[in-house]
Each structure stands twice: as structure tokens, then as C-alpha cells.
Write an enzyme that holds these catalytic residues in place. Structure first.
Site, PDB file in Angstrom:
ATOM      1  N   ASP A   1      -6.027  -4.512   0.571  1.00 11.97           N
ATOM      2  CA  ASP A   1      -7.047  -4.639   1.620  1.00 11.97           C
ATOM      3  C   ASP A   1      -7.688  -6.032   1.583  1.00 11.97           C
ATOM      4  O   ASP A   1      -7.994  -6.601   2.628  1.00 11.97           O
ATOM      5  CB  ASP A   1      -8.174  -3.614   1.427  1.00 11.97           C
TER       6      ASP A   1
ATOM      7  N   ILE B   1      -0.642  -1.862   7.526  1.00 13.66           N
ATOM      8  CA  ILE B   1      -1.684  -1.669   8.557  1.00 13.66           C
ATOM      9  C   ILE B   1      -2.992  -1.413   7.816  1.00 13.66           C
ATOM     10  O   ILE B   1      -3.155  -0.368   7.173  1.00 13.66           O
ATOM     11  CB  ILE B   1      -1.432  -0.447   9.473  1.00 13.66           C
ATOM     12  N   ASP B   2      -3.910  -2.345   7.879  1.00 11.02           N
ATOM     13  CA  ASP B   2      -5.245  -2.086   7.341  1.00 11.02           C
ATOM     14  C   ASP B   2      -6.126  -1.713   8.532  1.00 11.02           C
ATOM     15  O   ASP B   2      -6.198  -2.458   9.513  1.00 11.02           O
ATOM     16  CB  ASP B   2      -5.805  -3.315   6.628  1.00 11.02           C
TER      17      ASP B   2
ATOM     18  N   THR C   1      -6.046   1.869   9.513  1.00 10.93           N
ATOM     19  CA  THR C   1      -5.108   2.848  10.075  1.00 10.93           C
ATOM     20  C   THR C   1      -5.763   3.767  11.103  1.00 10.93           C
ATOM     21  O   THR C   1      -5.140   4.130  12.105  1.00 10.93           O
ATOM     22  CB  THR C   1      -4.534   3.729   8.943  1.00 10.93           C
TER      23      THR C   1
ATOM     24  N   ASP D   1      -0.569  -5.164   2.952  1.00  9.42           N
ATOM     25  CA  ASP D   1      -1.065  -3.961   3.627  1.00  9.42           C
ATOM     26  C   ASP D   1      -0.406  -3.936   5.006  1.00  9.42           C
ATOM     27  O   ASP D   1      -0.712  -4.776   5.858  1.00  9.42           O
ATOM     28  CB  ASP D   1      -2.586  -3.960   3.746  1.00  9.42           C
TER      29      ASP D   1
ATOM     30  N   GLU E   1       0.828  -1.212   0.000  1.00 10.70           N
ATOM     31  CA  GLU E   1       0.000   0.000   0.000  1.00 10.70           C
ATOM     32  C   GLU E   1       0.858   1.257   0.000  1.00 10.70           C
ATOM     33  O   GLU E   1       0.549   2.228  -0.675  1.00 10.70           O
ATOM     34  CB  GLU E   1      -0.943   0.018   1.202  1.00 10.70           C
TER      35      GLU E   1
HETATM   36  C1  LIP Z   1      -9.230   1.215   4.934  1.00 10.63           C
HETATM   37  C2  LIP Z   1     -10.124  -0.019   4.857  1.00 10.63           C
HETATM   38  C3  LIP Z   1     -11.477   0.366   5.389  1.00 10.63           C
HETATM   39  C4  LIP Z   1     -12.085   1.170   4.319  1.00 10.63           C
HETATM   40  C5  LIP Z   1     -11.262   2.413   4.037  1.00 10.63           C
HETATM   41  C6  LIP Z   1      -9.784   2.124   3.875  1.00 10.63           C
HETATM   42  P1  LIP Z   1      -6.626   1.699   5.429  1.00 10.63           P
HETATM   43  O1  LIP Z   1      -7.864   0.918   4.691  1.00 10.63           O
HETATM   44  O2  LIP Z   1      -9.679  -1.175   5.320  1.00 10.63           O
HETATM   45  O3  LIP Z   1     -12.314  -0.727   5.668  1.00 10.63           O
HETATM   46  O4  LIP Z   1     -13.410   1.487   4.618  1.00 10.63           O
HETATM   47  O5  LIP Z   1     -11.751   2.986   2.880  1.00 10.63           O
HETATM   48  O6  LIP Z   1      -9.488   1.606   2.610  1.00 10.63           O
HETATM   49  O7  LIP Z   1      -6.596   3.075   4.852  1.00 10.63           O
HETATM   50  O8  LIP Z   1      -6.915   1.701   6.881  1.00 10.63           O
HETATM   51  O9  LIP Z   1      -5.429   0.877   5.090  1.00 10.63           O
END
Ligand code: LIP
Length: 262
Positions: A210, A85-86, A88, A83, A67
Site C-alpha cells: 500500500d 489494485i489499491d 479495491t 499492489d 498483495e
Molecule cells: C486498502 C487501503 C485503504 C485502507 C484499507 C485497505 P486494498 O487496500 O488502501 O486505504 O484503509 O485498510 O488496506 O484492500 O484496497 O488494497
């Protein structure tokens, strides 16, 4: 495949441990990405760097899509989708639903996936054709749930025009299902579906990092994952649920023309 899964799990655990240990001291270091609410911490980058280093140390020719760092070219037909940290925003606020997600793709097909949710002590794994597991125990998603009884999770993008449409869509869905959950991490949402903690999931705008690993966890747990109108899952749209509920939710969403931004 077992080697890929073992390596991915070891690396996801190491990154997760690092993030858990360092989170309290570094959570103030924030910079903005596409909009002020899209926060990227220094730790996000540190996590991806660690993962890239470990993957390349073990498999120097492989390609990596992350990412934060984008695509790194390589000679082999293996690509790691990362990813760091998914979720964040959850990470930043001290909420537990954030994950390190690592998928291994061979010639365009994801064969192994790991989603480590360190703050919950949960590691989800999946191997194509072999199954999905939570801390080593096999997973099956809920089946036979009608749409009106379904607990449905979803998420919202960071951009205003996308959120406006997503708000209209969720307003249409909400009165027709049991309830809605917005967990804040696509990877955790899909793993929750695999574990029967929610029945269905949909979202516009998620990226391969993601959903690559968690998508395999969900499908190996019996769910169907796809886009709208017969298309595969993509950043344009994702729907996931057991067969039957998938079609019901799809048919509720598709007429809303939800693959647009205002
Ligand atoms: C997030 C996702 C979340 C989604 C956001 C974003 P990040 O990823 O996992 O569920 O609704 O649009 O993409 O930015 O925390 O890596």
C-alpha cells in the site's frame, strides 16, 4: 534508477489500462478474503499476474512481493513491491480513487515508485533523491499548516476489532483538525498529500504494497513518513505530513495507544 522508474511506469500504465478497459464487464466477479467486506476481484489477480509477468520478462532474477501472490523468491537484491489494485472497494463501486502501485526496492531501500490512478488520468512517480512528479510536473506537499487547520486523511481496516479502535481514534482527532477525509486508497491518500490536496495522513494496518511507492512520492515531495515513537513506518502504524505538522499529529495520536485492536 531511471531504468527502474521507466520500467515500473510502463508496467503500471499497462495494468491500469487493462483494468480500466475490463472493469465494467468483470466487476461482478467477487470473492471474499479476510472478511465479507474485503473484496478481491478477479481483475485484482489478473493485474498482479500481468505485472509479475512483465517484471520477470525484463528482470528474471528479481524478487516480487505482491498483495495477492505473496513473495516470489529470486537471486537479485532488487525487490518489486506491487499492489495490483489499491482501493479495491472504490474500484468495485466505480469511484475513481484506486491505483496500481509499483515500488522498486534495492537492498531494502525503495529507490523508485509509481502510483497510477487510471480513473483520474494521473500517474505519480518518484525517484529517491531526485523528486516526485504528477504527470511529469514536480510535487511539493503543503508546509506550515498547524494541526487545527489541517485536512487529515485516514483509512480503516477490514476487521471489526481494528475498526472499533480506529473509530475511537478518529473521534478524538476530528474535533482538533480542519476535517477528515477517508479516500479508500492508502496509495492515493499519500500521493494526494504529496500534491497538497490534503495536509496529513495516518492509518493503522497498511501494508508495504500500500505505502512503498506512494511513501516515496510523499517523502520526495517534502513530507515526513514514519511510525509512532520514533519507529519507521510499518503495518503497525503510519503517520505522514510535512515536518512540524508530523510531530503535532504524532503527539495527538501516540497517547491514544492506537496500535491495538479490540
Ligand atoms: C486498502 C487501503 C485503504 C485502507 C484499507 C485497505 P486494498 O487496500 O488502501 O486505504 O484503509 O485498510 O488496506 O484492500 O484496497 O488494497
Amino acid at each position: 534508477m531511471t531504468d527502474f522508474l521507466t520500467l515500473a511506469e510502463d508496467i503500471a500504465r499497462e495494468a491500469g489500462d487493462m483494468l480500466l478497459a475490463k472493469r465494467p464487464t468483470m466487476s461482478g466477479e467477487i470473492e471474499t478474503k479476510s472478511s465479507p467486506t474485503d473484496v478481491v476481484t478477479t481483475l485484482d489477480k489478473a493485474s498482479e499476474e500481468l505485472i509479475r509477468e512483465r517484471v520477470l520478462a525484463a528482470r528474471p532474477d528479481d524478487r516480487i512481493l505482491g498483495e495477492e501472490g505473496g513473495e516470489e523468491p529470486g537471486e537479485s537484491d532488487v525487490r518489486w513491491i506491487v499492489d495490483p489494485i489499491d482501493g479495491t472497494v472504490n474500484f468495485l463501486y466505480g469511484l475513481p480513487d484506486w491505483a496500481v502501485s509499483i515500488a522498486v526496492e534495492v537492498r531494502g531501500e525503495v529507490v523508485a515508485g509509481v502510483v497510477n490512478v487510471p480513473a483520474r488520468g494521473e500517474v505519480f512517480t518518484a525517484a529517491r533523491g531526485r523528486g516526485a512528479w504528477l504527470n511529469g510536473s514536480p510535487l511539493r506537499c503543503n508546509t506550515g499548516v498547524p494541526l487545527a487547520q489541517a485536512l487529515v486523511s485516514t483509512g480503516f481496516g477490514y476487521l471489526k476489532g481494528r475498526r472499533e479502535v480506529q473509530g475511537q481514534v478518529v473521534a478524538h482527532v476530528l474535533p482538533r483538525v480542519r476535517d477528515i477525509r477517508r479516500g479508500g486508497s492508502c496509495a492515493v491518500d499519500l500521493c494526494s498529500l504529496a500534491a497538497g490536496r490534503v495536509d496529513a495522513y495516518y492509518e493503522r494496518g497498511i501494508n508495504p504494497w500500500d505505502y512503498a511507492a506512494a511513501g516515496l512520492v510523499a517523502t520526495e515531495a517534502g513530507a515526513r513518513l514514519g511510525g509512532l515513537n520514533g519507529r519507521p513506518v510499518s503495518p503497525s502504524y503510519a503517520v505522514c505530513a510535512a515536518p512540524g505538522l508530523f510531530e503535532e499529529l504524532h503527539d495527538l495520536l501516540a497517547p491514544l495507544d492506537p496500535e491495538r485492536d479490540s
